[in-house]
Each structure stands twice: as structure tokens, then as C-alpha cells.
Design a protein around this motif. Sequence first.
Motif, PDB file in Angstrom:
ATOM      1  N   LEU A   1       0.824  -1.204   0.000  1.00 26.78           N
ATOM      2  CA  LEU A   1       0.000   0.000   0.000  1.00 26.78           C
ATOM      3  C   LEU A   1       0.864   1.262   0.000  1.00 26.78           C
ATOM      4  O   LEU A   1       0.533   2.243  -0.663  1.00 26.78           O
TER       5      LEU A   1
ATOM      6  N   ALA B   1       1.384   0.472  -4.451  1.00 23.26           N
ATOM      7  CA  ALA B   1       0.029   0.708  -4.936  1.00 23.26           C
ATOM      8  C   ALA B   1      -0.117   2.121  -5.494  1.00 23.26           C
ATOM      9  O   ALA B   1       0.470   3.061  -4.969  1.00 23.26           O
TER      10      ALA B   1
ATOM     11  N   LYS C   1      -1.868   5.647  -5.976  1.00 19.15           N
ATOM     12  CA  LYS C   1      -2.716   6.389  -5.031  1.00 19.15           C
ATOM     13  C   LYS C   1      -3.990   6.802  -5.762  1.00 19.15           C
ATOM     14  O   LYS C   1      -3.998   7.738  -6.547  1.00 19.15           O
TER      15      LYS C   1
ATOM     16  N   GLU D   1      -7.740   1.866   2.644  1.00 23.30           N
ATOM     17  CA  GLU D   1      -7.172   2.443   3.862  1.00 23.30           C
ATOM     18  C   GLU D   1      -8.258   2.706   4.908  1.00 23.30           C
ATOM     19  O   GLU D   1      -8.110   2.336   6.073  1.00 23.30           O
TER      20      GLU D   1
ATOM     21  N   THR E   1      -7.397   2.667  -3.348  1.00 21.13           N
ATOM     22  CA  THR E   1      -6.486   2.499  -2.211  1.00 21.13           C
ATOM     23  C   THR E   1      -6.951   3.339  -1.030  1.00 21.13           C
ATOM     24  O   THR E   1      -6.784   2.939   0.116  1.00 21.13           O
TER      25      THR E   1
END
Lengths: 429, 278
Positions: free
Chosen positions: A237, A241, A243, A251, A247
Motif C-alpha cells: 500500500l 500501490a 494512489k 485504507e 487504495t
Amino acid sequence: MTKAVNESLPTSAVTEKIKLGLKKRHRSEMMFKTTGLAAVLLGFMLVFVLLFDITSKALPAFHQHWVQLEVDYSASNLRYSEGDSLENLRYRSTLRKAIANQFPDVKSRRDKRQLNGLYSSNAEFAIKDFLIANPQALNTVQNVWVRVDDDVDIYLKETTSLGEPLIRIDEKEAQWIKSLVEAGQIDKRFNIQFFTSSDSREPELAGVRGALTGTMLTMLVTLVLSFPLGVAAALYLEEFAPKNKWTDMIEVNINNLAAVPSIIFGLLGLAVIINLFGLPRSAPLVGGIVLTLMTLPTIIIASRASIKAVPPSIREAATGLGASKIQTTFSHVLPMAMPGILTGTIIGMAQALGETAPLLMIGMVAFIVDVPASITDASTVMPVQIFLWADSPERGFLAKTSAAILVLLGFLFLMNASAAYLRRRFESK
Amino acid sequence: MVDIISAKSLGSNDIKIDGAVGEPFCDDAKMSMRNVDVFYGDNQAIHDVSFDLEKNQVTALIGPSGCGKSTFLRCLNRMNDLIPICNVKGSLQLDGEEIYGKQMDPVLLRARVGMVFQKPNPFPKSIYENVAYGPKIHGLATDKSELDEIVETSLRKAGLFNEVKDRLDQPGTGLSGGQQQRLCIARTIAVSPEVILMDEPASALDPIATAVIEELIHELKEKYTIAIVTHSMQQAARVSQKTAYFHLGKLVEMGDTKQIFTNPRHELTENYISGRFG
């Protein structure tokens, strides 16, 4: 504006003005310091009171009273004939006779039954084990030490420490115990049984070994599953990953997951892991999986924060040298983030260690006498054992409960110490 | 000081920049950039910049703060890839190969075009590990003794070996600022790049450490092609053979350093080097 005012004042007047405010500033600083100190002291005091209370309650559990019996291992007594196995002899009647010999004055049936109750129900097996260990004792009279009943044990502990007779011991029994003590046939010994045996219905026989082993196995499963998964998820993450809103959503969901009541994870474990996947009930494997689900968000959140805190200049330096993303991540970012990751892991593991509710749901609350040998054996864990003992009516479990809490705290301390050691090693690198 | 006031505040917008003046191109180019535009999201940071980096020469990129010289430098080894919103257009070539082309692997590119950063950023590992890391990941050394040799020569070239030879196993972060920056240079040299990009390598250092670094740059140009971004015009004059002057994301003038500092052709360049603004 203020500038103009200040310039118009002579220097000493400015100093005066500052001096006026100084007192107030110092006072607020003092106040804050005092409040902080008071908070720390209060915290310390509470911890001290807690530890003192638990320790003082737990201490009796580490000792146990034994009584000496003169056992006549004669063949006639045991109904033993040549070639018989030593397993199935008349040990109960032999025990009864030995007890009757100790108190020849007790005649009535009722009194005899009451007298037998002073000895642990395990005494029969104790004299049997003695003979199996020493076969040459056959046809001799031997002095064998057996445990006293838990009520007698408490009576002996509390008359010596508190001076007031309690619980289910009546006048007559007190007399018998007194005569035993005066004859020197009562001995106080360290209760090694507490650490070497598992749960029992009899407080004098119950120990934490089963629960402790269960806890270790469960924690092992939790650590092995949650640490790599959590760190991998956090690394992905943070470092790999893209953004975007997906994502972001992940989160938010991870953060929410950290706040889900743990019993929900227990229900999930019951419905999915046991009923759907058919893994065994009450097993540390399932317990570990459930606790992994609970621990993962904590580890992921802490790991992400710690990975984020690695200075970008280190990533730039490695990238500028031609390190690939994965090389940068594993040789520079991860080692630098490791101390923070370990802190998060230990917090998660400590939570998991003390967790009871989800384990009740998957059957780890069962009464289990055997020490689990593998992660698929039925088992219980320390907090559940504490819960079970605290719930038991026998007074003997009172001290056991506190002692088990101490053992759990000791385990936690060991876990934290090893994490602190690992962290220091990573930091010094 | 030059770097405190940005060009935007100087009212110099009315002076027109109509393509670069001077001699931005050369015959012996190591890297050549043509019509480069760089965008941060919708913001254009670099406008239509074209010039060459001459082989085995030091080219200084100067200009007021925010003029895009660092951004441009970071395009040369695709460090801007780390910034997701950064978008580079135009042609950038290293020995005729397109840097942003599909054929170019950024890992290989960065091994060929090394970079030294503004703030010394040694890894929190030993001095030895710092220098050995690059050769290790690229597999440049077959055994330990070969690696030792690379580490020693790199540290020697960076003028650091004598100072640290007894403590190669100590952490690189324990060195002084100037030593750290030389360690970073040694780390870059250890990969044997063809081009070294330096982003204000001496801005965080004291004058003595700066002098050492400048001396080093002087020696390094024998083997490497160097591009250096600097805020200090004196430094540019001391270390470089070619100078490119950037203004608000545009290349204003490029030419021999001596000519730029003695006889600038563009009004903006003249204003900048004479200290009329900045």
C-alpha cells in the motif's frame, strides 16, 4: 501596528512589559509539569496496586500442603497374585485402610467418609503411581506423601496467615487436621504441579501447562500469519500501490477493521473457518487465524506509519544508484521501518494474547485436561483459563486465578522483552 | 543572495525569452535534449528546452529559484518517475538512445547516469556498505576482493579513502557533512556511470568542504560527463566549462562559462550574473 508601538517605547519599558507576562507564563509551565507528573504517578500507583493485589492473592497458589500416609502394600491388601499387572489393584481400599490406620479412633461410617474427604481425590492414584515406580515396595509398609484436599489446603494456609478458620471445615475436621500437623505429617511444598499439569476439576490438581502451551501455539500461529501478511500489505500500500480512490477506500476499511469488536471475528471464525472450511474446533490453528484477522489492522496501520516515516532521500539515493523498486524497498526502506513495525506487531500481539471473546466463539473455552501437542489439538488459552477459573465455585481456584494472571503477565513481559531486544538490534544497524 | 528572491518577484516578465541564445548544441554530445516540456499535473515547469551535454565536460545549470533547473536535471535519469504527477515530453537522448523510450530500462539508465543530491544522503549502513551497495546490486564484482577494490578506488577517487580507511565498518551517517557528500559521490562513482548529475552538491556544506568537492568535480570530468545545478555563480564559474542559464522554466542562454560570465548575450543573463536581480 505593534511594531510601531514597540519602537516608540524605550527599551526598559519593553523589558518591563515582558516581565509582567513572565510570571503567568512560568506558572502555566509549572502547572503543566505538575499535572503531567501527577498523571504519571497515578498511573504507577494503579499498576502497583494491581500487581500487589494480584501477587498477594496468587502467592498461596505456589505452595501446597501434603500429608504423609503409612500405606500397607501387602499383597492381601491389594488382592495381588503373582503375574498380575500393577495397574488394576485395590488401591482405593488400600488408601481407605491407610487413612483408617492414621485415625484409629474414627469409627462411624459418616465420620469415615468425612475423614476421607480430607485427602485429595488424587491420593488413590498417588499411591498407585508410587508402587508402579517402586515395584520392590510390594508387601512392605511405606510412607507415601499425598496431597490434601483443596479445602484443607486453604484452611492450613489461611489459619497460618490470617488466623481465622474459613470455609467448609467443621470442628471435627479441624481437630483431625490439628492432630496431623502436631504429628508432623503435614508438609508445605512448592506447587510444581501448577506448571506441569493442565486444568482439573480439583483445584489442588489444576495447573496452567495446557493453557500456556495453547497460548504459545496460538500466538505462534498468529505471529506467523499476521506479521508477514501485515508487513506485505503495508509495503504494497505504501510503496507500490497507485494512489487512487480504491487504495483510499482500502485504507479507510483497514482503519475501520481495527475498531471492530473482537467477538465478531470469533463469529466469523465459527461460521467460515470451522463450519465452511471444516477446521477442527477448539484448536490453536483456528484461534490463531481468528486472532490474525484481529491483529492485522494494527500491524498494517503501524507498519504503514513507520514506512511513511522513512526519509524519501533514502529512496532517492537507492533509486539514483539504479536499485530497482523491490531492491530499494527490501534493502533500505524495510530495515529502516523495522523498529516501528516491530512496535506495531508487539501491540497487536499483546492484544491478541489477552483476547478471550473470539476464542469463546470457536470453542477454546472447553474443559481440556490434555496438553495440546500440535496446533490442531483441542486446547484453551491463558485468558480463557483465567475466565474459567474465576467462574469456578471452589475457593481453591481463587489463588489459582491470580497465579494464572501472573503467569500471563510474565508471558507478556517475555514477549515484549524479546521484541525490545529485536528492535534494538535493528536500530543499531 | 541569489537564491532568496525568486525570479517571479522581479518584474522581469516583460523581457522576452525567444528561444535560447548562445551555443546550446555541440558536436561531441553525451546527452542531447530537444524540445523538452515537463508538467507537474497541469503546471508546466519546463518549456521547450533544448541543449546538449558535452562529453567529459562540466556543464553548470544556473538560474534563480524555481526556474526548473533541478526538475530538468532529474529528468536526465528519470528520477521524476518517482513523482506520479510528473509528465515529461520531448526528446532526451543518451548516446542517441531515447531515455524515455520503451527500450530504455530505468534501472540501467540510472546505473549509467548517476546522481548526487543536494543533501548528503548516505544509507544508514557502514561506509563500506554504502559504497559497495551499487556494485553489489548490479553484480559488478564477482568476489569479495574485487568488491574491496571497487570500494577502495571509489573512495580514493572521491578523496575520502585516507580519512576513513580505518573505519570502513562505521556507519556512514557518522561522518561530517562534507565527508558524507564525498561518500555519496564515491557511492555514485562505484557503479562507474557515464554521466554524473549533481543537484547543488555543496549547498549544505561549509566553504572548506565545498572547495574539496569542487576540486573533486574538476578531477572527475576526465572520466565522466557532469551536469551540476548550483545556486552559486562563483561555483559555476570555478568548476564548469559550459553554463546554461534557466529562467522561469525556459533555457535563456547557453555557452562557454567564460563567455557567459564575461560577455552574456541575453539581458536576463546579464541581470542575473551582475546581481541586478537575485
